[in-house]
Write a protein that holds these residues in place. Structure first.
Motif, PDB file in Angstrom:
ATOM      1  N   LEU B  44       5.708 -15.840 -53.230  1.00  0.00           N
ATOM      2  CA  LEU B  44       5.756 -16.863 -53.719  1.00  0.00           C
ATOM      3  C   LEU B  44       6.058 -16.638 -55.174  1.00  0.00           C
ATOM      4  N   GLN B  45       6.231 -18.142 -55.607  1.00  0.00           N
ATOM      5  CA  GLN B  45       6.960 -18.430 -56.746  1.00  0.00           C
ATOM      6  C   GLN B  45       6.532 -18.871 -57.966  1.00  0.00           C
ATOM      7  N   ALA B  46       5.653 -19.768 -57.096  1.00  0.00           N
ATOM      8  CA  ALA B  46       5.205 -20.576 -57.742  1.00  0.00           C
ATOM      9  C   ALA B  46       3.808 -21.655 -56.735  1.00  0.00           C
ATOM     10  N   MET B  47       2.669 -22.390 -57.208  1.00  0.00           N
ATOM     11  CA  MET B  47       1.834 -23.020 -56.960  1.00  0.00           C
ATOM     12  C   MET B  47       1.514 -24.013 -57.199  1.00  0.00           C
ATOM     13  N   GLU B  48       1.805 -25.543 -55.984  1.00  0.00           N
ATOM     14  CA  GLU B  48       1.368 -26.662 -57.443  1.00  0.00           C
ATOM     15  C   GLU B  48       0.168 -27.288 -56.553  1.00  0.00           C
ATOM     16  N   ILE B  49      -0.559 -28.375 -56.720  1.00  0.00           N
ATOM     17  CA  ILE B  49      -1.969 -28.488 -56.708  1.00  0.00           C
ATOM     18  C   ILE B  49      -1.352 -30.218 -57.244  1.00  0.00           C
ATOM     19  N   GLU B  50      -1.813 -31.101 -55.983  1.00  0.00           N
ATOM     20  CA  GLU B  50      -2.167 -32.072 -56.485  1.00  0.00           C
ATOM     21  C   GLU B  50      -3.592 -32.422 -56.197  1.00  0.00           C
ATOM     22  N   HIS B  51      -3.933 -33.823 -56.880  1.00  0.00           N
ATOM     23  CA  HIS B  51      -5.155 -34.159 -56.829  1.00  0.00           C
ATOM     24  C   HIS B  51      -5.242 -35.686 -56.769  1.00  0.00           C
ATOM     25  N   TYR B  52      -6.869 -36.485 -56.358  1.00  0.00           N
ATOM     26  CA  TYR B  52      -6.440 -37.778 -56.715  1.00  0.00           C
ATOM     27  C   TYR B  52      -7.402 -38.095 -57.805  1.00  0.00           C
ATOM     28  N   PRO B  53      -7.080 -38.759 -58.746  1.00  0.00           N
ATOM     29  CA  PRO B  53      -7.357 -38.517 -59.966  1.00  0.00           C
ATOM     30  C   PRO B  53      -8.448 -39.970 -59.790  1.00  0.00           C
ATOM     31  N   GLY B  54      -9.547 -39.423 -60.314  1.00  0.00           N
ATOM     32  CA  GLY B  54     -10.600 -40.711 -60.146  1.00  0.00           C
ATOM     33  C   GLY B  54     -11.726 -39.907 -59.158  1.00  0.00           C
ATOM     34  N   MET B  55     -10.824 -40.052 -57.873  1.00  0.00           N
ATOM     35  CA  MET B  55     -11.999 -39.881 -56.940  1.00  0.00           C
ATOM     36  C   MET B  55     -12.132 -38.248 -57.055  1.00  0.00           C
ATOM     37  N   ALA B 119     -13.254 -31.706 -52.146  1.00  0.00           N
ATOM     38  CA  ALA B 119     -12.823 -32.291 -53.539  1.00  0.00           C
ATOM     39  C   ALA B 119     -11.560 -32.469 -53.290  1.00  0.00           C
ATOM     40  N   PRO B 120     -10.420 -33.298 -53.417  1.00  0.00           N
ATOM     41  CA  PRO B 120      -9.784 -33.385 -53.245  1.00  0.00           C
ATOM     42  C   PRO B 120      -8.859 -33.265 -53.697  1.00  0.00           C
ATOM     43  N   PHE B 121      -7.860 -31.933 -53.803  1.00  0.00           N
ATOM     44  CA  PHE B 121      -7.120 -31.208 -53.838  1.00  0.00           C
ATOM     45  C   PHE B 121      -6.031 -30.542 -52.829  1.00  0.00           C
ATOM     46  N   TRP B 122      -4.799 -30.414 -52.788  1.00  0.00           N
ATOM     47  CA  TRP B 122      -3.625 -30.465 -52.340  1.00  0.00           C
ATOM     48  C   TRP B 122      -2.946 -29.149 -52.559  1.00  0.00           C
ATOM     49  N   LYS B 123      -2.988 -27.971 -52.240  1.00  0.00           N
ATOM     50  CA  LYS B 123      -1.932 -26.993 -52.803  1.00  0.00           C
ATOM     51  C   LYS B 123      -0.669 -26.478 -52.049  1.00  0.00           C
ATOM     52  N   ARG B 124       0.066 -26.576 -52.701  1.00  0.00           N
ATOM     53  CA  ARG B 124       1.793 -26.140 -51.680  1.00  0.00           C
ATOM     54  C   ARG B 124       2.882 -24.838 -51.897  1.00  0.00           C
ATOM     55  N   GLU B 125       2.714 -23.952 -51.810  1.00  0.00           N
ATOM     56  CA  GLU B 125       2.936 -23.224 -52.041  1.00  0.00           C
ATOM     57  C   GLU B 125       4.504 -22.808 -52.182  1.00  0.00           C
ATOM     58  N   ILE B 126       4.955 -22.516 -53.252  1.00  0.00           N
ATOM     59  CA  ILE B 126       6.299 -22.729 -53.618  1.00  0.00           C
ATOM     60  C   ILE B 126       7.207 -21.161 -53.315  1.00  0.00           C
ATOM     61  N   THR B 127       8.306 -21.329 -52.073  1.00  0.00           N
ATOM     62  CA  THR B 127       9.009 -20.064 -52.017  1.00  0.00           C
ATOM     63  C   THR B 127      10.379 -20.069 -52.828  1.00  0.00           C
ATOM     64  N   ALA B 128      11.223 -18.974 -52.280  1.00  0.00           N
ATOM     65  CA  ALA B 128      12.793 -19.318 -52.411  1.00  0.00           C
ATOM     66  C   ALA B 128      13.356 -20.283 -51.106  1.00  0.00           C
ATOM     67  N   GLU B 129      12.458 -20.057 -50.277  1.00  0.00           N
ATOM     68  CA  GLU B 129      13.266 -21.136 -49.172  1.00  0.00           C
ATOM     69  C   GLU B 129      12.464 -22.723 -49.145  1.00  0.00           C
ATOM     70  N   GLY B 130      12.231 -23.329 -49.774  1.00  0.00           N
ATOM     71  CA  GLY B 130      11.403 -24.309 -50.069  1.00  0.00           C
ATOM     72  C   GLY B 130      10.181 -24.171 -50.028  1.00  0.00           C
ATOM     73  N   ALA B 131       9.583 -25.392 -50.081  1.00  0.00           N
ATOM     74  CA  ALA B 131       7.813 -25.689 -50.106  1.00  0.00           C
ATOM     75  C   ALA B 131       6.809 -25.348 -49.166  1.00  0.00           C
ATOM     76  N   ASP B 132       5.785 -25.889 -49.046  1.00  0.00           N
ATOM     77  CA  ASP B 132       5.247 -25.236 -48.082  1.00  0.00           C
ATOM     78  C   ASP B 132       3.450 -25.997 -48.207  1.00  0.00           C
ATOM     79  N   TRP B 133       2.699 -26.954 -47.917  1.00  0.00           N
ATOM     80  CA  TRP B 133       1.828 -27.819 -47.712  1.00  0.00           C
ATOM     81  C   TRP B 133       1.113 -26.552 -47.028  1.00  0.00           C
ATOM     82  N   VAL B 134      -0.241 -26.549 -48.306  1.00  0.00           N
ATOM     83  CA  VAL B 134      -0.909 -25.082 -47.690  1.00  0.00           C
ATOM     84  C   VAL B 134      -1.929 -25.611 -46.560  1.00  0.00           C
TER      85      VAL B 134
END
Lengths: 81, 147
Positions: B44-55, B119-134
């Motif tokens: 794992l290189q990083a985790m990206e977390i998207e969310h829904y501002p407001g909600m 709670a409207p968060f979505w995690k994505r795992e970043i590796t050397a191969e690319g990015a995968d939504w959890v």
């Protein structure tokens, strides 16, 4: 109304949000309209069991009426915490 | 009650101390912290977390308000980050205060169970191969049934 997309729904459709002119009575009707637009919408909405919907920032369901709703958001099941 | 949705890192010690210092008569404080962990096989290189501002803020406030209704809580704190996080970084924390530990522990577990799936968060795992939504787990949805 404003339609928002998050996570892989946003990626498949290629937009984070758009304004949609519609007379759709329910969320399911709106989904049918969007699916008919282009392949990328059809791909994003292929399996509704993999999607969730929020109406004006409250979690809702696909049978819900759209009367009075200003903001509809489609996204996959949430992964917070 | 304090709800914070932010990209910035937080200091667990400072937050826990400030939370405890603001209490009046609570005999128990429970904190939980979620940390970015590696994948089972590493990489794992990083985790990206998207969310829904407001909600996001609205949903967390509703969850915390429900917790305060069900248990006798002195206070509740929820901090949840979004954006790009490195391995080992703290993602989020909850703190609950109550007269007795049972209420504080149970309320913290309730908050965590609901934050995971409502709670409207979505995690994505970043590796050397690319990015995968959890993908959400059925077990996370099932966990809500016990409440």
């Amino acid at each position: 109304m404003e339609v928002l997309y998050f996570a892989w729904v946003r990626e498949r459709i290629g937009l984070p949000r758009e304004t949609v002119e519609t007379d759709a009575a329910t969320v399911a009707d709106l989904v049918e309209e969007l699916r008919a637009r282009e392949d990328r919408y059809a791909a994003a909405f292929a399996d509704l069991s993999a999607l969730r919907v929020a109406l004006d920032q409250d979690l809702s369901d696909f049978d819900a009426p759209l009367a009075g709703v200003r903001e509809v958001a489609f996204f996959p099941p949430m992964t917070g915490g | 009650m304090r709800i914070a949705v932010q990209t910035a890192a937080f200091d667990l010690g400072d937050e826990a101390n400030a939370f405890a210092a603001g209490l009046d008569g609570a005999g128990a404080v429970v904190t939980f912290t979620g940390v970015v962990r590696d994948l089972p096989g590493g990489g794992l290189q990083a985790m990206e977390i998207e969310h829904y501002p407001g909600m996001t803020e609205k949903a967390i406030t509703e969850i915390a308000t429900q917790a305060a209704t069900r248990w006798a809580l002195g206070d509740v704190l929820v901090i949840h980050r979004h954006g790009r996080l490195a391995l080992g970084e703290m993602i989020m924390m909850v703190a609950t205060a109550a007269s007795h530990r049972k209420d504080a522990f149970e309320a913290a577990e309730y908050l965590m169970d609901y934050l995971k799936s409502r709670a409207p968060f979505w995690k994505r795992e970043i590796t050397a191969e690319g990015a995968d939504w959890v993908a959400a787990k059925d077990a996370d949805e099932d966990a809500l049934e016990r409440w």
